[in-house]
Design a protein around this motif. Structure first.
Motif, mmCIF file in Angstrom:
data_model
loop_
_atom_site.group_PDB
_atom_site.id
_atom_site.type_symbol
_atom_site.label_atom_id
_atom_site.label_comp_id
_atom_site.label_asym_id
_atom_site.label_seq_id
_atom_site.Cartn_x
_atom_site.Cartn_y
_atom_site.Cartn_z
ATOM 1 N N ALA A 148 0.622 -1.476 0.015
ATOM 2 C CA ALA A 148 -0.549 0.109 0.321
ATOM 3 C C ALA A 148 0.491 1.039 0.225
ATOM 4 C CB ALA A 148 -0.866 0.043 1.251
ATOM 5 N N ALA A 149 2.287 1.095 0.948
ATOM 6 C CA ALA A 149 2.971 2.357 0.389
ATOM 7 C C ALA A 149 3.303 2.649 -0.822
ATOM 8 C CB ALA A 149 3.754 2.248 1.767
ATOM 9 N N VAL A 150 3.620 1.578 -1.010
ATOM 10 C CA VAL A 150 4.603 1.388 -3.393
ATOM 11 C C VAL A 150 3.279 2.812 -3.518
ATOM 12 C CG1 VAL A 150 4.921 0.037 -4.424
ATOM 13 C CG2 VAL A 150 6.975 -0.019 -2.163
ATOM 14 N N GLU A 151 2.007 1.984 -3.612
ATOM 15 C CA GLU A 151 1.122 2.105 -4.471
ATOM 16 C C GLU A 151 0.578 3.900 -3.855
ATOM 17 O OE1 GLU A 151 -1.790 1.975 -7.201
ATOM 18 O OE2 GLU A 151 -0.049 1.521 -6.239
ATOM 19 N N MET A 152 1.053 3.919 -2.806
ATOM 20 C CA MET A 152 0.534 5.744 -2.554
ATOM 21 C C MET A 152 1.206 6.195 -3.194
ATOM 22 S SD MET A 152 0.859 7.029 1.129
ATOM 23 C CE MET A 152 3.090 6.767 1.951
ATOM 24 N N ILE A 153 2.735 5.710 -3.476
ATOM 25 C CA ILE A 153 3.995 6.956 -4.275
ATOM 26 C C ILE A 153 3.239 6.879 -5.474
ATOM 27 C CG2 ILE A 153 6.344 6.969 -4.971
ATOM 28 C CD1 ILE A 153 5.439 7.758 -1.438
ATOM 29 N N ARG A 154 3.450 5.165 -6.109
ATOM 30 C CA ARG A 154 2.871 5.485 -7.307
ATOM 31 C C ARG A 154 2.082 6.290 -8.111
ATOM 32 N NH1 ARG A 154 3.054 0.437 -9.718
ATOM 33 N NH2 ARG A 154 3.358 1.025 -11.817
ATOM 34 N N SER A 155 1.017 5.920 -7.193
ATOM 35 C CA SER A 155 -0.614 6.863 -7.767
ATOM 36 C C SER A 155 -0.656 8.473 -6.991
ATOM 37 C CB SER A 155 -1.584 6.231 -7.504
ATOM 38 O OG SER A 155 -1.821 5.708 -6.072
ATOM 39 N N SER A 156 -0.585 7.641 -5.171
ATOM 40 C CA SER A 156 -0.029 9.631 -4.837
ATOM 41 C C SER A 156 -1.529 9.288 -4.602
ATOM 42 C CB SER A 156 -0.207 11.108 -6.405
ATOM 43 O OG SER A 156 0.251 11.419 -4.869
ATOM 44 N N ASP A 157 -2.213 8.525 -3.642
ATOM 45 C CA ASP A 157 -3.376 7.955 -2.986
ATOM 46 C C ASP A 157 -3.752 8.648 -2.045
ATOM 47 O OD1 ASP A 157 -5.747 6.931 -1.886
ATOM 48 O OD2 ASP A 157 -5.832 5.516 -4.113
ATOM 49 N N ASP A 158 -4.556 9.558 -1.350
ATOM 50 C CA ASP A 158 -4.567 10.483 -0.424
ATOM 51 C C ASP A 158 -4.826 9.191 0.561
ATOM 52 O OD1 ASP A 158 -3.527 12.234 -1.829
ATOM 53 O OD2 ASP A 158 -5.981 13.873 -1.208
ATOM 54 N N GLY A 159 -6.448 8.380 -0.363
ATOM 55 C CA GLY A 159 -6.980 7.711 0.691
ATOM 56 C C GLY A 159 -5.964 6.520 1.554
ATOM 57 N N ILE A 160 -5.029 6.501 0.618
ATOM 58 C CA ILE A 160 -3.946 5.072 0.912
ATOM 59 C C ILE A 160 -3.073 6.540 2.079
ATOM 60 C CG2 ILE A 160 -2.052 3.520 1.012
ATOM 61 C CD1 ILE A 160 -3.299 3.504 -1.420
ATOM 62 N N ALA A 161 -2.806 7.408 1.998
ATOM 63 C CA ALA A 161 -2.178 7.590 2.752
ATOM 64 C C ALA A 161 -2.987 8.478 4.539
ATOM 65 C CB ALA A 161 -1.218 9.374 2.669
ATOM 66 N N GLU A 162 -3.990 8.762 4.180
ATOM 67 C CA GLU A 162 -5.176 8.548 5.513
ATOM 68 C C GLU A 162 -4.845 7.333 6.339
ATOM 69 O OE1 GLU A 162 -6.249 11.342 6.222
ATOM 70 O OE2 GLU A 162 -7.021 12.556 4.775
ATOM 71 N N ARG A 163 -4.713 6.191 5.778
ATOM 72 C CA ARG A 163 -5.101 4.803 6.415
ATOM 73 C C ARG A 163 -3.721 5.025 7.144
ATOM 74 N NH1 ARG A 163 -7.707 3.017 1.579
ATOM 75 N NH2 ARG A 163 -5.752 2.044 1.091
ATOM 76 N N LEU A 164 -2.490 5.019 6.204
ATOM 77 C CA LEU A 164 -1.268 4.599 6.656
ATOM 78 C C LEU A 164 -1.014 5.613 8.049
ATOM 79 C CD1 LEU A 164 0.477 3.965 3.561
ATOM 80 C CD2 LEU A 164 -0.147 2.939 5.346
ATOM 81 N N HIS A 165 -1.845 6.940 7.697
ATOM 82 C CA HIS A 165 -1.057 8.098 8.471
ATOM 83 C C HIS A 165 -1.420 7.015 9.479
ATOM 84 C CE1 HIS A 165 -1.000 12.046 10.825
ATOM 85 N NE2 HIS A 165 0.145 11.713 10.362
#
Length: 259
Positions: free
Chosen positions: A88-105
């Motif tokens: 998920a962290a890798v995909e967050m970088i590739r797609s700049s996904d805010d939803g993933i950032a919310e969950r990981l943070h």
């Protein structure tokens, strides 16, 4: 499957970032005072693996980090987080996904602060929400320069090098430092209104560069490209391929076999 793909990508990055290419890096254009020349709206920082480091006079300004801060979040997760969260962290970088950032943070609220301390990011500030973090181009370059020197096989670098053409919100990921010659990977950032501010951080085989502007993506691209010359030396001459015929048939640099 994603983990296997990025393990292979990380191994490839270690190879790509091996021997530096002498003709890969752009060259900053100095202002009269020796800093990088750019409009006041824009800050730029640059470092080469040979030890050259420079930037605009305002490179230490701590500005809105936008999605650049996802690098600092991903750094913690891929190395120290639950292995189940690394893809998920890798995909967050590739797609700049805010939803993933919310969950990981939410799961790793101290992640960004840990990266700040570990990498000595002197201009970066964080609060209770990842989206309100601030950073500088100086710190962006410090982070990437350290990664390339100490951890070239990092999945974070591999993710930057395999970013999607468009982000999760549809934004084209092709502006700013991404347009400089020799760039291999980039992380981009932009405000929700797609106009107030934009940022980018990139690396090549022997350099890292970052830029941030109060303005549009095209303004950032224009300011960045105007601040650098194409510093690539001419590539070494290629010996012509000679096919054993009588007389020999040579095809300069094509590698083409002629029957």
């Amino acid at each position: 499957m994603t983990a296997k793909i990025f393990a292979a990508a990380a191994a490839l990055m270690a190879i790509v970032l091996g021997p530096p290419s002498a003709w890969a890096a752009p060259t900053p254009i100095p202002a009269p005072d020796g800093t990088v020349s750019a409009p006041a709206r824009t800050q730029i920082s640059f470092a080469s693996l040979s030890g050259v480091r420079t930037g605009t006079a305002n490179e230490h300004q701590s500005r809105t980090a936008m999605s650049i801060v996802k690098l600092y979040l991903a750094e913690h997760v891929v190395r120290l987080g639950d292995p189940a969260d690394r893809d998920a962290a890798v995909e967050m970088i590739r797609s700049s996904d805010d939803g993933i950032a919310e969950r990981l943070h939410a799961k790793y609220p101290g992640a960004i602060g840990t990266t700040i301390a570990e990498f000595g990011l002197i201009d970066t500030r964080t609060s209770g929400y990842w989206g309100s973090a601030t950073t500088s181009t100086y710190d962006m370059v410090t982070y990437l320069d350290t990664k390339i020197r100490t951890d070239p096989g990092s999945p974070v670098l591999a993710a930057m090098a395999s970013a999607h053409e468009r982000a999760a919100d549809g934004t084209a990921q092709d502006f700013g430092t991404a347009r400089l010659p020799g760039v291999i990977g980039t992380k981009l950032g932009w405000t929700d209104d797609h106009g107030s501010a934009h940022a980018s951080a990139s690396f090549g085989t022997d350099f890292v560069v970052a830029a941030s502007t109060y303005g549009s993506a095209e303004q950032l691209s224009s300011d960045v490209t105007a601040a650098f010359t194409d510093g690539r030396a001419a590539p070494p001459p290629v010996e012509p391929l000679c096919i054993p015929t009588v007389p020999p048939l040579c095809v300069p640099g094509t590698g083409t076999t002629i029957p």
